[in-house]
Design a protein around this motif. Structure first.
Motif, mmCIF file in Angstrom:
data_model
loop_
_atom_site.group_PDB
_atom_site.id
_atom_site.type_symbol
_atom_site.label_atom_id
_atom_site.label_comp_id
_atom_site.label_asym_id
_atom_site.label_seq_id
_atom_site.Cartn_x
_atom_site.Cartn_y
_atom_site.Cartn_z
ATOM 1 N N CYS A 45 69.640 -38.722 -5.668
ATOM 2 C CA CYS A 45 68.220 -38.626 -5.339
ATOM 3 C C CYS A 45 67.425 -38.353 -6.608
ATOM 4 O O CYS A 45 67.806 -37.501 -7.408
ATOM 5 N N ASP A 46 66.323 -39.092 -6.812
ATOM 6 C CA ASP A 46 65.434 -38.808 -7.936
ATOM 7 C C ASP A 46 64.039 -38.420 -7.448
ATOM 8 O O ASP A 46 63.091 -38.409 -8.231
ATOM 9 N N GLY A 47 63.901 -38.127 -6.174
ATOM 10 C CA GLY A 47 62.607 -37.719 -5.626
ATOM 11 C C GLY A 47 61.766 -38.863 -5.091
ATOM 12 O O GLY A 47 60.697 -38.632 -4.531
ATOM 13 N N CYS A 105 71.041 -39.786 -2.590
ATOM 14 C CA CYS A 105 69.938 -40.538 -1.985
ATOM 15 C C CYS A 105 70.337 -41.144 -0.651
ATOM 16 O O CYS A 105 71.412 -41.723 -0.519
ATOM 17 N N ARG A 106 69.441 -41.042 0.309
ATOM 18 C CA ARG A 106 69.616 -41.708 1.603
ATOM 19 C C ARG A 106 68.462 -42.644 1.917
ATOM 20 O O ARG A 106 68.419 -43.221 2.997
ATOM 21 N N CYS A 107 67.516 -42.775 0.969
ATOM 22 C CA CYS A 107 66.349 -43.624 1.244
ATOM 23 C C CYS A 107 66.430 -44.973 0.534
ATOM 24 O O CYS A 107 65.618 -45.840 0.773
ATOM 25 N N TRP A 108 67.378 -45.127 -0.366
ATOM 26 C CA TRP A 108 67.602 -46.372 -1.115
ATOM 27 C C TRP A 108 66.478 -46.699 -2.077
ATOM 28 O O TRP A 108 66.338 -47.827 -2.528
ATOM 29 N N LYS A 109 65.640 -45.728 -2.427
ATOM 30 C CA LYS A 109 64.525 -45.978 -3.341
ATOM 31 C C LYS A 109 64.752 -45.365 -4.713
ATOM 32 O O LYS A 109 63.971 -45.592 -5.637
ATOM 33 N N THR A 110 65.799 -44.577 -4.877
ATOM 34 C CA THR A 110 66.049 -43.913 -6.148
ATOM 35 C C THR A 110 66.314 -44.918 -7.260
ATOM 36 O O THR A 110 66.822 -46.013 -7.013
HETATM 37 FE FE1 FES Z 1 66.246 -41.312 -1.943
HETATM 38 FE FE2 FES Z 1 65.545 -38.834 -2.560
HETATM 39 S S1 FES Z 1 66.591 -39.498 -0.834
HETATM 40 S S2 FES Z 1 65.220 -40.628 -3.691
#
Ligand code: FES
Length: 74
Positions: A51-53, A40-45
């Motif tokens: 990454c979980d999408g 993950c690079r968005c920190w929302k997983t």
């Molecule tokens: Fe963060 Fe996919 S890159 S959930």
């Protein structure tokens, strides 16, 4: 699922992950990666550091274009 965005007030990217740590660092042994792994690079997983999408909903809500880094074995 609750909608989560980066806080424009705090300016933080990380709103939820191991916030008691001064810096979130993860070490992954390459031998432990089966064929490929998406980080993950968005920190929302909800499955850090993988990454979980969740980036998809974040991108839809914010107009951002973030996604994972995929590490794969040859
Ligand atoms: Fe963060 Fe996919 S890159 S959930």
């Amino acid at each position: 699922a609750a909608q989560r965005r980066c806080s424009p007030k705090s300016g933080r990217c990380n709103e939820t992950i191991r916030k008691h740590e001064a810096k979130v660092v993860d070490m992954i042994d390459v031998e432990d990666i089966a064929e490929k792994a998406a980080f993950c690079r968005c920190w929302k997983t909800k499955n850090w550091p993988y990454c979980d999408g969740s980036h998809g909903e974040h991108n839809k809500q914010t107009g951002d274009n973030v996604g994972p880094v995929v590490v794969k074995k040859k």
